[in-house]
Scaffold this active site. Structure first.
Site, PDB file in Angstrom:
ATOM      1  N   ASN A   1      -3.572   5.898   6.159  1.00  0.00           N
ATOM      2  CA  ASN A   1      -4.294   6.686   7.158  1.00  0.00           C
ATOM      3  C   ASN A   1      -5.007   5.782   8.155  1.00  0.00           C
ATOM      4  O   ASN A   1      -4.812   4.565   8.178  1.00  0.00           O
ATOM      5  CB  ASN A   1      -5.265   7.650   6.472  1.00  0.00           C
ATOM      6  CG  ASN A   1      -6.336   6.921   5.664  1.00  0.00           C
ATOM      7  OD1 ASN A   1      -6.576   5.720   5.833  1.00  0.00           O
ATOM      8  ND2 ASN A   1      -6.992   7.649   4.773  1.00  0.00           N
TER       9      ASN A   1
ATOM     10  N   ASP B   1      15.378   8.044   5.132  1.00  0.00           N
ATOM     11  CA  ASP B   1      14.064   7.978   4.500  1.00  0.00           C
ATOM     12  C   ASP B   1      14.148   7.641   3.020  1.00  0.00           C
ATOM     13  O   ASP B   1      13.242   7.011   2.474  1.00  0.00           O
ATOM     14  CB  ASP B   1      13.343   9.325   4.647  1.00  0.00           C
ATOM     15  CG  ASP B   1      12.524   9.416   5.921  1.00  0.00           C
ATOM     16  OD1 ASP B   1      12.409   8.401   6.624  1.00  0.00           O
ATOM     17  OD2 ASP B   1      12.006  10.511   6.207  1.00  0.00           O
TER      18      ASP B   1
ATOM     19  N   HIS C   1       5.278  15.945   8.565  1.00  0.00           N
ATOM     20  CA  HIS C   1       4.441  14.852   8.077  1.00  0.00           C
ATOM     21  C   HIS C   1       2.969  15.115   8.386  1.00  0.00           C
ATOM     22  O   HIS C   1       2.114  15.029   7.513  1.00  0.00           O
ATOM     23  CB  HIS C   1       4.869  13.525   8.709  1.00  0.00           C
ATOM     24  CG  HIS C   1       5.982  12.847   7.979  1.00  0.00           C
ATOM     25  ND1 HIS C   1       5.838  12.345   6.708  1.00  0.00           N
ATOM     26  CD2 HIS C   1       7.260  12.582   8.343  1.00  0.00           C
ATOM     27  CE1 HIS C   1       6.985  11.807   6.317  1.00  0.00           C
ATOM     28  NE2 HIS C   1       7.859  11.939   7.286  1.00  0.00           N
TER      29      HIS C   1
ATOM     30  N   SER D   1       4.487   9.567  12.793  1.00  0.00           N
ATOM     31  CA  SER D   1       5.939   9.526  12.661  1.00  0.00           C
ATOM     32  C   SER D   1       6.604  10.194  13.863  1.00  0.00           C
ATOM     33  O   SER D   1       6.049  11.101  14.478  1.00  0.00           O
ATOM     34  CB  SER D   1       6.344  10.231  11.367  1.00  0.00           C
ATOM     35  OG  SER D   1       7.704   9.992  11.088  1.00  0.00           O
TER      36      SER D   1
ATOM     37  N   GLN E   1      10.276  15.582  10.719  1.00  0.00           N
ATOM     38  CA  GLN E   1       9.176  14.695  11.106  1.00  0.00           C
ATOM     39  C   GLN E   1       7.899  15.480  11.362  1.00  0.00           C
ATOM     40  O   GLN E   1       6.803  15.026  11.039  1.00  0.00           O
ATOM     41  CB  GLN E   1       9.553  13.886  12.353  1.00  0.00           C
ATOM     42  CG  GLN E   1      10.643  12.887  12.102  1.00  0.00           C
ATOM     43  CD  GLN E   1      10.354  11.998  10.908  1.00  0.00           C
ATOM     44  OE1 GLN E   1       9.398  11.234  10.895  1.00  0.00           O
ATOM     45  NE2 GLN E   1      11.187  12.093   9.879  1.00  0.00           N
TER      46      GLN E   1
ATOM     47  N   GLN F   1     -11.024  -0.083   1.085  1.00  0.00           N
ATOM     48  CA  GLN F   1     -11.462  -0.944  -0.009  1.00  0.00           C
ATOM     49  C   GLN F   1     -10.276  -1.591  -0.722  1.00  0.00           C
ATOM     50  O   GLN F   1     -10.368  -2.739  -1.183  1.00  0.00           O
ATOM     51  CB  GLN F   1     -12.336  -0.170  -0.999  1.00  0.00           C
ATOM     52  CG  GLN F   1     -11.669   0.972  -1.735  1.00  0.00           C
ATOM     53  CD  GLN F   1     -11.742   2.280  -0.970  1.00  0.00           C
ATOM     54  OE1 GLN F   1     -11.943   2.303   0.245  1.00  0.00           O
ATOM     55  NE2 GLN F   1     -11.592   3.398  -1.679  1.00  0.00           N
TER      56      GLN F   1
ATOM     57  N   GLU G   1      10.853   5.827  16.801  1.00  0.00           N
ATOM     58  CA  GLU G   1      10.952   5.327  15.423  1.00  0.00           C
ATOM     59  C   GLU G   1      12.319   5.699  14.831  1.00  0.00           C
ATOM     60  O   GLU G   1      13.058   4.848  14.339  1.00  0.00           O
ATOM     61  CB  GLU G   1       9.821   5.938  14.590  1.00  0.00           C
ATOM     62  CG  GLU G   1       9.832   5.536  13.132  1.00  0.00           C
ATOM     63  CD  GLU G   1       8.794   6.301  12.326  1.00  0.00           C
ATOM     64  OE1 GLU G   1       8.521   5.883  11.184  1.00  0.00           O
ATOM     65  OE2 GLU G   1       8.250   7.317  12.818  1.00  0.00           O
ATOM     66  N   HIS G   2      12.652   6.989  14.850  1.00  0.00           N
ATOM     67  CA  HIS G   2      13.936   7.486  14.365  1.00  0.00           C
ATOM     68  C   HIS G   2      14.712   8.066  15.547  1.00  0.00           C
ATOM     69  O   HIS G   2      14.178   8.892  16.284  1.00  0.00           O
ATOM     70  CB  HIS G   2      13.755   8.600  13.326  1.00  0.00           C
ATOM     71  CG  HIS G   2      12.871   8.238  12.169  1.00  0.00           C
ATOM     72  ND1 HIS G   2      11.538   8.591  12.116  1.00  0.00           N
ATOM     73  CD2 HIS G   2      13.134   7.549  11.026  1.00  0.00           C
ATOM     74  CE1 HIS G   2      11.014   8.141  10.987  1.00  0.00           C
ATOM     75  NE2 HIS G   2      11.954   7.509  10.305  1.00  0.00           N
TER      76      HIS G   2
ATOM     77  N   TYR H   1       0.858  -1.182   0.000  1.00  0.00           N
ATOM     78  CA  TYR H   1       0.000   0.000   0.000  1.00  0.00           C
ATOM     79  C   TYR H   1       0.893   1.230   0.000  1.00  0.00           C
ATOM     80  O   TYR H   1       1.758   1.391   0.868  1.00  0.00           O
ATOM     81  CB  TYR H   1      -0.918   0.015   1.232  1.00  0.00           C
ATOM     82  CG  TYR H   1      -1.976   1.090   1.146  1.00  0.00           C
ATOM     83  CD1 TYR H   1      -3.265   0.776   0.741  1.00  0.00           C
ATOM     84  CD2 TYR H   1      -1.678   2.421   1.450  1.00  0.00           C
ATOM     85  CE1 TYR H   1      -4.240   1.759   0.643  1.00  0.00           C
ATOM     86  CE2 TYR H   1      -2.636   3.410   1.333  1.00  0.00           C
ATOM     87  CZ  TYR H   1      -3.923   3.078   0.932  1.00  0.00           C
ATOM     88  OH  TYR H   1      -4.882   4.056   0.819  1.00  0.00           O
TER      89      TYR H   1
ATOM     90  N   GLU I   1      -0.085 -36.881  28.247  1.00  0.00           N
ATOM     91  CA  GLU I   1      -1.083 -35.904  27.819  1.00  0.00           C
ATOM     92  C   GLU I   1      -2.416 -36.552  27.457  1.00  0.00           C
ATOM     93  O   GLU I   1      -3.368 -35.859  27.091  1.00  0.00           O
ATOM     94  CB  GLU I   1      -0.554 -35.096  26.617  1.00  0.00           C
ATOM     95  CG  GLU I   1       0.621 -34.197  26.974  1.00  0.00           C
ATOM     96  CD  GLU I   1       1.083 -33.334  25.802  1.00  0.00           C
ATOM     97  OE1 GLU I   1       0.552 -33.506  24.685  1.00  0.00           O
ATOM     98  OE2 GLU I   1       1.964 -32.485  26.014  1.00  0.00           O
TER      99      GLU I   1
END
Length: 447
Positions: free
Chosen positions: A223, A370, A271, A246, A268, A200, A336-337, A139, A424
């Site tokens: 998103n 990046d 974003h 981010s 950052q 979708q 993250e960074h 995606y 068992e």
């Protein structure tokens, strides 16, 4: 319009530091209930009606009203034309970035992505078979911004892993196709691409339709609707992670130009408004210099409004007692960074346990990671670096255990397995092992 950015000024020596620190870090990964409900409806509709449902949602959300889903598939000819039509500088940069990303992930594969086996003293073979996934979906976000770098970072490691078919989906609201995204798909070796997005598109990849093939795993950011959809289809397909806003954390000793650090925080913050930028530094005067640089540079930024809100709402400039304390706080955040903006970055790196990616030294801006350094930019967010890793070749492979027991091995292993199986209460398990013994004992009863 003039914008101001006022990150919270915190000090670890303050009595209320822990409360202020926790309040600034808090971000809920829970998706809004209304979004969850709408996503559930979209997924079920696509699962039931396939192409027809995808077409309806694409017309409603992206303004693309076409007769068939096939009209939204990008041909290889179109991808190559986009690549050929780029300015020379963009085309060269795209290819250079792709080469570095591919080189890094090929090295990653060699380091730990191979099958292996050994035989023990009785001739039994034990090992592991590593095979690529058959088909994956990536995606790529669209709409407010286009991200050709996301195409490279998702498609190239899949390609290196040996995935046979890579299906890309990218929303193109009002039919606006970004040439760099299409060219990146061509460079990265995307097999098929569709101009669809949102929940979708995730549903189409997860369940398959008459036009969009069903995949084994879906990777790539999106998103809140995309994140919710990925969470809901997990189990039907694999997913990489549920990404939050981010983040960047800068550990600074005061040796890097303040303007550089201010711009790294901006990188950052631009974003979106929920992005988080934090500076940890033991030098109060340097923190003042960074704030002054923020004030001076912000008006020059095209996305000043987004940066200002992000820094004011979620940013922080934290004065620490020492660099050691800064490292300890960084481990709590698990960003993250993580930039180690220091004249001695390798002095502090051993103290850092949790981060998606660590950028060492003043010249290593997060933006290089990046786009073109080589390591993947799909990284764990929201503290999940405590237990998660960057996207890599290993995310597009699976491992099968190999077991070949010799006749001699069956004699010792069979006794062990039978004993445990009877314990068992699973007689068929026990008898299956005992039947391979040279002397088959009578079946025992179990409690």
């Amino acid at each position: 319009m003039t914008f101001t950015a006022r990150p919270a000024r915190l000090s670890t020596t303050a009595a209320d530091f822990e409360a202020q620190f926790a309040a600034r870090l808090h971000w809920s990964a829970e998706t809004d209930g209304a979004i969850e409900e709408r996503v559930a409806g979209i997924l079920n509709d696509v699962k039931t009606r396939g192409d027809a449902a995808v077409l309806e949602y694409t017309a409603r959300f992206d303004g693309l009203d076409v007769a068939s889903l096939g009209q939204l598939e990008l041909t290889q000819t179109e991808l190559k034309a986009a690549f050929d039509g780029l300015p020379d500088a963009q085309r060269d940069a795209l290819q250079a970035a792709a080469r570095r990303v591919r080189s890094y992930h090929e090295a990653q594969k060699k380091a730990g992505g191979e099958s292996w086996s050994y035989r023990d003293e009785d001739g039994t073979l034990l090992g592991q078979k590593v095979t690529p996934l058959d088909r994956v979906g990536i995606y790529v976000p669209g709409g407010k911004a286009a991200y050709p770098s996301s195409v490279l970072m998702n498609a190239i490691p899949a390609h290196v892993a040996g995935v046979a078919e890579i299906i890309m989906v990218v929303p193109t609201p009002r039919g606006e196709k970004n040439p760099l995204v299409l060219a990146a798909a061509y460079v990265a070796g995307v097999s098929r691409a569709f101009t669809i997005g949102g929940a979708q598109a995730v549903a189409a990849l997860a369940y398959g339709t008459a036009t969009v093939p069903k995949v084994d795993k879906i990777t790539g950011p999106g998103n809140a609707y995309v994140a919710s959809a990925k969470k809901r289809v997990f189990g039907t397909v694999g997913i990489d992670m549920i990404a939050g806003p981010s983040e960047i954390l800068v550990l600074a000793d005061g040796s890097t130009p303040a303007d550089w650090v201010a711009m790294d925080l901006f990188s950052q913050a631009e974003h979106d408004e929920l992005a988080q930028s934090i500076l940890l530094c033991p030098d109060a005067a340097y923190i003042d210099a960074v704030q002054a640089a923020i004030d001076r540079l912000l008006p020059t930024m095209p996305r000043a409004a987004i940066i200002a809100k992000s820094l004011s709402d979620r940013g922080a400039l934290i004065h620490t007692r020492s660099m050691e304390e800064a490292c300890a706080i960084s481990n709590r955040i698990a960003p993250e960074h993580l930039e180690v903006s220091s004249s001695e970055p390798h002095r502090w790196e051993p103290l850092l346990k949790h981060a998606g990616a660590i950028f060492l030294g003043a010249y290593t801006s997060e933006s290089l990671g990046d786009y073109c350094a080589g390591p993947n930019h799909v990284l764990p967010t929201s503290g999940t670096a405590r237990f998660s890793s960057p996207l890599g070749v290993y995310d597009f492979q699976k491992r099968s255990s190999l077991i070949e027991v010799s006749q001699a091995g069956a004699q010792s292993l069979g006794l062990i397995a039978a004993e445990m199986a009877y314990g068992e209460g699973l007689q068929a398990h026990a008898r299956a092992a005992e039947m391979r013994l040279n002397e088959v004992p009578p079946m025992r009863s179990t409690p």
